[in-house]
Scaffold this motif. Sequence first.
Motif, PDB file in Angstrom:
ATOM      1  N   VAL A  10       0.863  -1.182   0.000  1.00 46.87           N
ATOM      2  CA  VAL A  10       0.000   0.000   0.000  1.00 46.87           C
ATOM      3  C   VAL A  10       0.896   1.228   0.000  1.00 46.87           C
ATOM      4  N   MET A  11       0.852   1.977  -1.102  1.00 49.48           N
ATOM      5  CA  MET A  11       1.610   3.224  -1.198  1.00 49.48           C
ATOM      6  C   MET A  11       0.705   4.370  -0.768  1.00 49.48           C
ATOM      7  N   GLY A  12       1.193   5.174   0.165  1.00 49.04           N
ATOM      8  CA  GLY A  12       0.381   6.269   0.684  1.00 49.04           C
ATOM      9  C   GLY A  12      -0.512   5.808   1.821  1.00 49.04           C
ATOM     10  N   SER A  13      -0.001   4.941   2.676  1.00 46.72           N
ATOM     11  CA  SER A  13      -0.820   4.357   3.736  1.00 46.72           C
ATOM     12  C   SER A  13      -1.254   5.384   4.781  1.00 46.72           C
ATOM     13  N   GLY A  14      -0.456   6.414   5.010  1.00 43.83           N
ATOM     14  CA  GLY A  14      -0.837   7.486   5.930  1.00 43.83           C
ATOM     15  C   GLY A  14      -1.338   6.975   7.264  1.00 43.83           C
ATOM     16  N   HIS A  15      -2.456   7.499   7.723  1.00 44.11           N
ATOM     17  CA  HIS A  15      -3.084   7.091   8.984  1.00 44.11           C
ATOM     18  C   HIS A  15      -3.897   5.810   8.828  1.00 44.11           C
ATOM     19  N   GLY A  16      -4.122   5.374   7.589  1.00 44.30           N
ATOM     20  CA  GLY A  16      -4.908   4.169   7.362  1.00 44.30           C
ATOM     21  C   GLY A  16      -6.401   4.377   7.446  1.00 44.30           C
ATOM     22  N   PHE A  17      -6.854   5.634   7.471  1.00 39.54           N
ATOM     23  CA  PHE A  17      -8.282   5.898   7.595  1.00 39.54           C
ATOM     24  C   PHE A  17      -9.091   5.305   6.448  1.00 39.54           C
ATOM     25  N   ASP A  18      -8.535   5.293   5.250  1.00 37.33           N
ATOM     26  CA  ASP A  18      -9.251   4.819   4.063  1.00 37.33           C
ATOM     27  C   ASP A  18      -8.847   3.400   3.680  1.00 37.33           C
ATOM     28  N   LEU A  19      -8.348   2.659   4.634  1.00 35.84           N
ATOM     29  CA  LEU A  19      -7.765   1.363   4.343  1.00 35.84           C
ATOM     30  C   LEU A  19      -8.363   0.289   5.253  1.00 35.84           C
ATOM     31  N   PRO A  20      -8.853  -0.808   4.699  1.00 40.13           N
ATOM     32  CA  PRO A  20      -9.386  -1.898   5.539  1.00 40.13           C
ATOM     33  C   PRO A  20      -8.241  -2.739   6.112  1.00 40.13           C
ATOM     34  N   LEU A  21      -7.545  -2.184   7.077  1.00 39.79           N
ATOM     35  CA  LEU A  21      -6.315  -2.799   7.582  1.00 39.79           C
ATOM     36  C   LEU A  21      -6.534  -4.191   8.162  1.00 39.79           C
ATOM     37  N   GLU A  22      -7.573  -4.359   8.964  1.00 39.06           N
ATOM     38  CA  GLU A  22      -7.809  -5.674   9.579  1.00 39.06           C
ATOM     39  C   GLU A  22      -8.079  -6.729   8.509  1.00 39.06           C
ATOM     40  N   ILE A  76      -1.174  -4.319  -5.311  1.00 35.39           N
ATOM     41  CA  ILE A  76      -0.528  -3.039  -5.067  1.00 35.39           C
ATOM     42  C   ILE A  76      -1.601  -1.963  -5.081  1.00 35.39           C
ATOM     43  N   VAL A  77      -1.611  -1.152  -4.030  1.00 37.31           N
ATOM     44  CA  VAL A  77      -2.623  -0.115  -3.863  1.00 37.31           C
ATOM     45  C   VAL A  77      -1.931   1.242  -3.830  1.00 37.31           C
ATOM     46  N   SER A  78      -2.420   2.161  -4.629  1.00 33.89           N
ATOM     47  CA  SER A  78      -1.999   3.558  -4.564  1.00 33.89           C
ATOM     48  C   SER A  78      -3.159   4.302  -3.910  1.00 33.89           C
ATOM     49  N   LEU A  79      -2.964   4.707  -2.670  1.00 30.77           N
ATOM     50  CA  LEU A  79      -4.051   5.253  -1.865  1.00 30.77           C
ATOM     51  C   LEU A  79      -3.966   6.771  -1.775  1.00 30.77           C
ATOM     52  N   ASN A  80      -4.809   7.443  -2.551  1.00 30.82           N
ATOM     53  CA  ASN A  80      -4.911   8.901  -2.520  1.00 30.82           C
ATOM     54  C   ASN A  80      -3.594   9.610  -2.819  1.00 30.82           C
ATOM     55  N   LEU A  81      -2.724   8.967  -3.590  1.00 31.36           N
ATOM     56  CA  LEU A  81      -1.451   9.582  -3.931  1.00 31.36           C
ATOM     57  C   LEU A  81      -1.521  10.406  -5.211  1.00 31.36           C
ATOM     58  N   VAL A  82      -2.281   9.953  -6.169  1.00 27.39           N
ATOM     59  CA  VAL A  82      -2.232  10.550  -7.497  1.00 27.39           C
ATOM     60  C   VAL A  82      -2.516  12.045  -7.452  1.00 27.39           C
ATOM     61  N   SER A  83      -3.523  12.450  -6.712  1.00 25.08           N
ATOM     62  CA  SER A  83      -3.845  13.873  -6.652  1.00 25.08           C
ATOM     63  C   SER A  83      -2.894  14.641  -5.744  1.00 25.08           C
ATOM     64  N   GLN A  84      -2.114  13.951  -4.927  1.00 24.31           N
ATOM     65  CA  GLN A  84      -1.201  14.622  -4.007  1.00 24.31           C
ATOM     66  C   GLN A  84       0.231  14.705  -4.523  1.00 24.31           C
ATOM     67  N   LEU A  85       0.592  13.850  -5.469  1.00 19.55           N
ATOM     68  CA  LEU A  85       1.972  13.822  -5.944  1.00 19.55           C
ATOM     69  C   LEU A  85       2.374  15.153  -6.558  1.00 19.55           C
ATOM     70  N   GLY A  86       3.512  15.632  -6.171  1.00 17.44           N
ATOM     71  CA  GLY A  86       4.022  16.869  -6.744  1.00 17.44           C
ATOM     72  C   GLY A  86       3.403  18.122  -6.189  1.00 17.44           C
ATOM     73  N   VAL A  87       2.576  17.996  -5.146  1.00 18.97           N
ATOM     74  CA  VAL A  87       1.993  19.190  -4.536  1.00 18.97           C
ATOM     75  C   VAL A  87       2.955  19.634  -3.442  1.00 18.97           C
ATOM     76  N   ALA A  88       3.937  20.424  -3.850  1.00 14.22           N
ATOM     77  CA  ALA A  88       4.946  20.929  -2.930  1.00 14.22           C
ATOM     78  C   ALA A  88       5.557  22.187  -3.539  1.00 14.22           C
ATOM     79  N   PRO A  89       6.084  23.042  -2.698  1.00 17.40           N
ATOM     80  CA  PRO A  89       6.723  24.252  -3.234  1.00 17.40           C
ATOM     81  C   PRO A  89       7.865  23.891  -4.183  1.00 17.40           C
ATOM     82  N   GLY A  90       7.982  24.642  -5.250  1.00 18.69           N
ATOM     83  CA  GLY A  90       9.089  24.464  -6.179  1.00 18.69           C
ATOM     84  C   GLY A  90       8.856  23.436  -7.273  1.00 18.69           C
ATOM     85  N   ILE A  91       7.694  22.802  -7.302  1.00 18.80           N
ATOM     86  CA  ILE A  91       7.415  21.822  -8.355  1.00 18.80           C
ATOM     87  C   ILE A  91       6.449  22.466  -9.338  1.00 18.80           C
ATOM     88  N   ASP A  92       6.905  22.606 -10.567  1.00 19.11           N
ATOM     89  CA  ASP A  92       6.053  23.262 -11.563  1.00 19.11           C
ATOM     90  C   ASP A  92       5.023  22.280 -12.115  1.00 19.11           C
TER      91      ASP A  92
END
Length: 172
Positions: A10-22, A76-92
């Motif tokens: 799981v890529m972007g596991s974060g807090h696991g709020f959106d993930l059926p961990l159990e 393989i799970v990409s969890l809420n990463l696509v819309s977040q990738l590259g959202v940082a200062p200095g990335i055009d």
Amino acid sequence: RCGKKRRAVVMGSGHGFDLPLESLAATFGRIDLVDAVHPLTMRLWARRHRGVSLIDADVTGRNGPRPAFPADTDLIVSLNLVSQLGVAPGIDPAERAALRRSHLAETLSLGSVACVIGDVERRETRRGMGEPEIIRMPWSGGADLPDPAEFREWQWSVAPYGEIAADLAVST
């Protein structure tokens, strides 16, 4: 859909709020949770489950090596990463789009069952203003995506009225 259930990544596991961990822990022999930073809640959860590994990594490779995915990865799970990738200062915007295309292409080409979860649109509703403003997320950036019949969409409330502003509700 996984023929075997040896390993889930799981890529972007974060807090696991959106993930059926159990459910994942009960289904797969190993689970690798990948994120740039693992919150304490996730670290504590992982300690309670055998076969769970936390991998501190930036999937873009901008801040160190990209994670490598073992050959026995069946999901393989990409969890809420696509819309977040590259959202940082200095990335055009061009680099941001390239990061997203690369992430999608890599995720979909690994030979495992892939699940990509990401925002398609953002809806901003203001009280008394009629229809919500719909902002389409340009995250696919031209990547080769599977047949749209494979897509599942749902809407969830990100911030109800009062959380961001008294007259604003946001959903994705």
